[in-house]
Design an enzyme around this catalytic site. Structure first.
Site, PDB file in Angstrom:
ATOM      1  N   LEU A   1      40.272  75.032 -30.491  1.00 49.17           N
ATOM      2  CA  LEU A   1      40.807  75.994 -29.519  1.00 49.17           C
ATOM      3  C   LEU A   1      42.219  76.453 -29.904  1.00 49.17           C
ATOM      4  CD1 LEU A   1      40.522  77.243 -26.565  1.00 49.17           C
ATOM      5  CD2 LEU A   1      41.830  75.247 -25.828  1.00 49.17           C
TER       6      LEU A   1
ATOM      7  N   HIS B   1      54.794  74.217  -8.709  1.00 46.74           N
ATOM      8  CA  HIS B   1      54.801  74.246 -10.175  1.00 46.74           C
ATOM      9  C   HIS B   1      54.397  72.873 -10.744  1.00 46.74           C
ATOM     10  CE1 HIS B   1      56.401  78.191 -10.047  1.00 46.74           C
ATOM     11  NE2 HIS B   1      57.632  77.859  -9.723  1.00 46.74           N
TER      12      HIS B   1
ATOM     13  N   ARG C   1      43.531  86.276 -13.016  1.00 48.45           N
ATOM     14  CA  ARG C   1      44.778  86.066 -12.285  1.00 48.45           C
ATOM     15  C   ARG C   1      44.467  85.314 -11.006  1.00 48.45           C
ATOM     16  NH1 ARG C   1      49.993  89.515 -11.654  1.00 48.45           N
ATOM     17  NH2 ARG C   1      51.137  88.186 -10.229  1.00 48.45           N
TER      18      ARG C   1
ATOM     19  N   TRP D   1      51.647  78.196  -2.493  1.00 53.93           N
ATOM     20  CA  TRP D   1      50.856  76.971  -2.261  1.00 53.93           C
ATOM     21  C   TRP D   1      51.758  75.876  -1.701  1.00 53.93           C
ATOM     22  CZ3 TRP D   1      50.961  71.926  -3.996  1.00 53.93           C
ATOM     23  CH2 TRP D   1      49.786  71.171  -3.832  1.00 53.93           C
TER      24      TRP D   1
ATOM     25  N   ASP E   1      49.156  82.235 -11.042  1.00 54.23           N
ATOM     26  CA  ASP E   1      50.030  82.640  -9.941  1.00 54.23           C
ATOM     27  C   ASP E   1      49.690  81.898  -8.649  1.00 54.23           C
ATOM     28  OD1 ASP E   1      52.089  84.081  -8.851  1.00 54.23           O
ATOM     29  OD2 ASP E   1      50.862  85.816  -8.335  1.00 54.23           O
TER      30      ASP E   1
ATOM     31  N   ILE F   1      49.038  93.123 -13.393  1.00 55.71           N
ATOM     32  CA  ILE F   1      49.008  92.646 -14.773  1.00 55.71           C
ATOM     33  C   ILE F   1      50.329  91.946 -15.138  1.00 55.71           C
ATOM     34  CG2 ILE F   1      48.759  93.361 -17.197  1.00 55.71           C
ATOM     35  CD1 ILE F   1      46.175  93.661 -15.492  1.00 55.71           C
TER      36      ILE F   1
ATOM     37  N   ARG G   1      59.241  75.287  -3.347  1.00 56.13           N
ATOM     38  CA  ARG G   1      58.375  76.014  -4.274  1.00 56.13           C
ATOM     39  C   ARG G   1      58.060  75.229  -5.544  1.00 56.13           C
ATOM     40  NH1 ARG G   1      57.758  81.243  -4.373  1.00 56.13           N
ATOM     41  NH2 ARG G   1      58.055  81.276  -6.612  1.00 56.13           N
TER      42      ARG G   1
HETATM   43  C1  FPP Z   1      53.657  81.760 -10.683  1.00 58.03           C
HETATM   44  O1  FPP Z   1      53.737  81.160  -9.432  1.00 58.03           O
HETATM   45  C2  FPP Z   1      53.765  80.784 -11.714  1.00 58.03           C
HETATM   46  C3  FPP Z   1      54.776  80.674 -12.582  1.00 58.03           C
HETATM   47  C4  FPP Z   1      55.979  81.523 -12.527  1.00 58.03           C
HETATM   48  C5  FPP Z   1      54.793  79.675 -13.628  1.00 58.03           C
HETATM   49  C6  FPP Z   1      53.478  79.052 -13.988  1.00 58.03           C
HETATM   50  C7  FPP Z   1      53.768  77.685 -14.315  1.00 58.03           C
HETATM   51  C8  FPP Z   1      52.961  76.629 -14.171  1.00 58.03           C
HETATM   52  C9  FPP Z   1      51.551  76.720 -13.792  1.00 58.03           C
HETATM   53  C10 FPP Z   1      53.507  75.290 -14.381  1.00 58.03           C
HETATM   54  C11 FPP Z   1      54.158  75.148 -15.710  1.00 58.03           C
HETATM   55  C12 FPP Z   1      53.322  74.374 -16.572  1.00 58.03           C
HETATM   56  C13 FPP Z   1      53.540  74.185 -17.859  1.00 58.03           C
HETATM   57  C14 FPP Z   1      52.692  73.254 -18.556  1.00 58.03           C
HETATM   58  C15 FPP Z   1      54.597  74.902 -18.578  1.00 58.03           C
HETATM   59  P1  FPP Z   1      54.770  81.741  -8.379  1.00 58.03           P
HETATM   60  O2  FPP Z   1      55.897  80.785  -8.287  1.00 58.03           O
HETATM   61  O3  FPP Z   1      55.152  83.134  -8.740  1.00 58.03           O
HETATM   62  O4  FPP Z   1      53.922  81.700  -7.088  1.00 58.03           O
HETATM   63  P2  FPP Z   1      54.037  82.681  -5.839  1.00 58.03           P
HETATM   64  O5  FPP Z   1      53.407  83.966  -6.274  1.00 58.03           O
HETATM   65  O6  FPP Z   1      53.261  81.974  -4.804  1.00 58.03           O
HETATM   66  O7  FPP Z   1      55.491  82.835  -5.498  1.00 58.03           O
END
Ligand code: FPP
Length: 255
Positions: free
Chosen positions: A128, A34, A180, A22, A17, A187, A30
């Site tokens: 793994l 990612h 997390r 970030w 998360d 969760i 946003r």
């Molecule tokens: C949460 O950040 C993250 C996600 C919804 C997706 C996680 C995805 C990645 C780490 C990249 C994808 C990588 C692959 C290899 C599939 P958020 O956008 O909710 O962050 P925020 O809480 O700051 O809004």
């Protein structure tokens, strides 16, 4: 460092998360977060393998994430496809067994094929166990498993061990450690059944800033924590604790 040296968690699950925040802190859209976040994934997979973690389960896209803007959803799809293409060789070379849990039926056909091919190619690999939770929801996994049982065993009672065997990827077993990133302590419908006895670790670090070093330190810290699975006896190592708990249960059931 090996599993024997750190005697650490066997199955680690991560809620990655903080990507959006970030990026916004850096005045970027946003999706920038990612993109950066997907690069971190490869490093953490490598570190998990180096530390002797046996199963790593990463939350890449939840059922709730469908309600995000279409462009963001599309970027996440693209990142998954890119990851699979880029990391395929490394996954094969390192004996990693790859699987996606969740509903991938709405992903582009080409991405679904990449997933299914890699799953097939690596299904017997003994390194793994790398799992991406994509289109995943913990409650849905439990409901799907129960429905499967009802269909196959009408009128019968479901037991805990049977439910374990009906989960999306039963061989990875319970989660020992759930991490997390991003500062929230939730969760978020992740692996609800499997985290019953998991150690929980919340870090303020946002996923794009998460490093191999921080991951390794968490593994070390958690290996030092005592896990007793509800009993009074103590052991130093998570794996021994688990074995001891299983042995004790067998004895108790016998007598
Ligand atoms: C949460 O950040 C993250 C996600 C919804 C997706 C996680 C995805 C990645 C780490 C990249 C994808 C990588 C692959 C290899 C599939 P958020 O956008 O909710 O962050 P925020 O809480 O700051 O809004």
């Amino acid at each position: 460092m090996t599993q024997n040296e750190i005697c650490g968690p066997r199955h680690v699950a991560i809620i990655m998360d903080g990507n959006g925040r970030w990026a916004q802190e850096r005045k970027h859209p946003r999706v920038w977060g990612h993109i950066r976040g997907s690069q971190i994934v490869s490093q953490i997979v490598e570190q998990a393998d180096d530390c002797g973690v046996k199963a790593l389960t990463l939350y890449a896209f939840s059922t709730e994430n469908w309600s995000r803007p279409v462009t963001e959803v599309k970027v996440l799809f693209t990142l998954l496809r890119k990851f699979l293409k880029k990391e395929r060789k490394r996954i094969l070379a390192n004996n990693i067994s790859f699987k996606v849990i969740g509903d991938i039926s709405d992903l582009p056909a080409a991405t679904q094929k990449l997933i299914l091919d890699l799953e097939e190619e690596t299904k017997d690999f003994e390194g793994l166990k790398l799992t991406f939770a994509f289109g995943y929801g913990g409650r849905k996994e439990i409901i799907d498993s129960i429905n499967k049982f009802i269909k196959e065993n009408p009128g019968k009672e479901l037991e805990e061990s049977k439910l374990n065997s009906l989960l999306y990827r039963p061989e990875i077993g319970d989660v020992d450690l759930l991490i997390r990133t991003g500062g929230d302590k939730r969760i978020s419908n992740y692996l609800l059944w499997q985290i019953a006895y998991a150690e929980l670790w919340f870090t303020k670090t946002k996923w794009p800033d998460f490093t191999r070093e921080e991951f390794k330190n968490i593994l070390l810290e958690v290996s030092k924590r005592e896990r007793r699975f509800g009993m009074v006896s103590t052991t130093d190592c998570l794996e021994n604790s688990r074995k001891q708990a299983d042995e004790n249960l067998k004895i108790i059931r016998k007598n």
